[in-house]
Design a protein around this motif. Structure first.
Motif, PDB file in Angstrom:
ATOM      1  N   LYS A 105       6.302   7.474 -19.199  1.00  0.00           N
ATOM      2  CA  LYS A 105       6.529   6.080 -19.576  1.00  0.00           C
ATOM      3  C   LYS A 105       6.256   5.155 -18.381  1.00  0.00           C
ATOM      4  N   LYS A 106       6.709   5.583 -17.208  1.00  0.00           N
ATOM      5  CA  LYS A 106       6.496   4.821 -15.982  1.00  0.00           C
ATOM      6  C   LYS A 106       5.002   4.707 -15.676  1.00  0.00           C
ATOM      7  N   ARG A 107       4.272   5.805 -15.844  1.00  0.00           N
ATOM      8  CA  ARG A 107       2.834   5.840 -15.581  1.00  0.00           C
ATOM      9  C   ARG A 107       2.096   4.879 -16.519  1.00  0.00           C
ATOM     10  N   ARG A 108       2.475   4.908 -17.817  1.00  0.00           N
ATOM     11  CA  ARG A 108       1.838   4.030 -18.795  1.00  0.00           C
ATOM     12  C   ARG A 108       2.111   2.556 -18.492  1.00  0.00           C
ATOM     13  N   ALA A 109       3.330   2.253 -18.068  1.00  0.00           N
ATOM     14  CA  ALA A 109       3.694   0.871 -17.735  1.00  0.00           C
ATOM     15  C   ALA A 109       2.866   0.387 -16.543  1.00  0.00           C
ATOM     16  N   LYS A 110       2.672   1.253 -15.567  1.00  0.00           N
ATOM     17  CA  LYS A 110       1.880   0.910 -14.390  1.00  0.00           C
ATOM     18  C   LYS A 110       0.421   0.644 -14.777  1.00  0.00           C
ATOM     19  N   GLU A 111      -0.120   1.488 -15.647  1.00  0.00           N
ATOM     20  CA  GLU A 111      -1.493   1.304 -16.122  1.00  0.00           C
ATOM     21  C   GLU A 111      -1.638  -0.026 -16.861  1.00  0.00           C
ATOM     22  N   ASN A 112      -0.665  -0.320 -17.692  1.00  0.00           N
ATOM     23  CA  ASN A 112      -0.664  -1.576 -18.457  1.00  0.00           C
ATOM     24  C   ASN A 112      -0.668  -2.779 -17.518  1.00  0.00           C
ATOM     25  N   LEU A 113       0.164  -2.710 -16.489  1.00  0.00           N
ATOM     26  CA  LEU A 113       0.265  -3.781 -15.514  1.00  0.00           C
ATOM     27  C   LEU A 113      -1.074  -3.992 -14.809  1.00  0.00           C
ATOM     28  N   GLU A 114      -1.732  -2.898 -14.431  1.00  0.00           N
ATOM     29  CA  GLU A 114      -3.043  -2.971 -13.783  1.00  0.00           C
ATOM     30  C   GLU A 114      -4.081  -3.604 -14.718  1.00  0.00           C
ATOM     31  N   ARG A 115      -4.030  -3.225 -15.998  1.00  0.00           N
ATOM     32  CA  ARG A 115      -4.954  -3.772 -16.983  1.00  0.00           C
ATOM     33  C   ARG A 115      -4.779  -5.287 -17.119  1.00  0.00           C
ATOM     34  N   LYS A 116      -3.511  -5.731 -17.179  1.00  0.00           N
ATOM     35  CA  LYS A 116      -3.217  -7.158 -17.294  1.00  0.00           C
ATOM     36  C   LYS A 116      -3.705  -7.915 -16.056  1.00  0.00           C
ATOM     37  N   LYS A 117      -3.477  -7.318 -14.899  1.00  0.00           N
ATOM     38  CA  LYS A 117      -3.891  -7.928 -13.637  1.00  0.00           C
ATOM     39  C   LYS A 117      -5.416  -8.084 -13.610  1.00  0.00           C
ATOM     40  N   HIS A 118      -6.110  -7.053 -14.013  1.00  0.00           N
ATOM     41  CA  HIS A 118      -7.571  -7.071 -14.051  1.00  0.00           C
ATOM     42  C   HIS A 118      -8.075  -8.129 -15.036  1.00  0.00           C
ATOM     43  N   PHE A 119      -7.413  -8.233 -16.185  1.00  0.00           N
ATOM     44  CA  PHE A 119      -7.778  -9.214 -17.210  1.00  0.00           C
ATOM     45  C   PHE A 119      -7.625 -10.637 -16.678  1.00  0.00           C
ATOM     46  N   LYS A 120      -6.514 -10.909 -15.966  1.00  0.00           N
ATOM     47  CA  LYS A 120      -6.283 -12.239 -15.392  1.00  0.00           C
ATOM     48  C   LYS A 120      -7.347 -12.581 -14.353  1.00  0.00           C
ATOM     49  N   GLU A 121      -7.710 -11.587 -13.543  1.00  0.00           N
ATOM     50  CA  GLU A 121      -8.760 -11.806 -12.534  1.00  0.00           C
ATOM     51  C   GLU A 121     -10.091 -12.152 -13.207  1.00  0.00           C
ATOM     52  N   MET A 122     -10.387 -11.466 -14.300  1.00  0.00           N
ATOM     53  CA  MET A 122     -11.625 -11.739 -15.035  1.00  0.00           C
ATOM     54  C   MET A 122     -11.617 -13.156 -15.606  1.00  0.00           C
TER      55      MET A 122
END
Length: 128
Positions: A105-122
């Motif tokens: 669950k922790k790993r998935r949350a971290k991945e999600n956070l990275e995805r959101k961060k990448h999306f905002k940068e885009m």
């Protein structure tokens, strides 16, 4: 040798070692922690010792002595099972499974956070 109790709730699926009253030493003592006068004047904390293994459990989760006795026996039964069976114990396997689930669950949350961060940068790059 007659089993003293079976653990309640979802723990019925566990194959725990049985306890007998002859193996147990029970004491009622004053509890500690919050509660003020209600805690200081009543002996509703249960101390349960499994004589063969030397495992001691102290339970003061409720104000009821009967409920504390029941809970203490359930906890003691799990601890005794873990003591004698080790890694083969259902209790051990359950703890390992929940640990693994938590890490996933922790790993998935971290991945999600990275995805959101990448999306905002885009989005920031698109605006420029």
């Amino acid at each position: 040798r007659v089993p003293l109790l079976q653990a309640a709730g979802k723990k019925n699926s566990f194959d725990l070692l049985g306890l007998t009253e002859a193996e147990l030493k029970e004491q009622f003592v004053r509890g500690d922690g919050p509660g003020g006068q209600a805690t200081n004047k009543t002996n509703n904390c249960v101390v349960l010792k499994h004589i063969p293994s030397g495992i001691v459990v102290k339970c003061h989760q409720t104000r009821s002595v009967e409920q504390n006795r029941k809970i203490a026996r359930e906890i003691l039964q799990e601890k005794v099972d873990l003591f004698y069976k080790g890694e083969d114990s259902d209790v051990f396997k359950e703890k390992k499974a929940s640990e693994k689930k938590k890490q996933e669950k922790k790993r998935r949350a971290k991945e999600n956070l990275e995805r959101k961060k990448h999306f905002k940068e885009m989005l920031q790059l698109d605006k420029k």
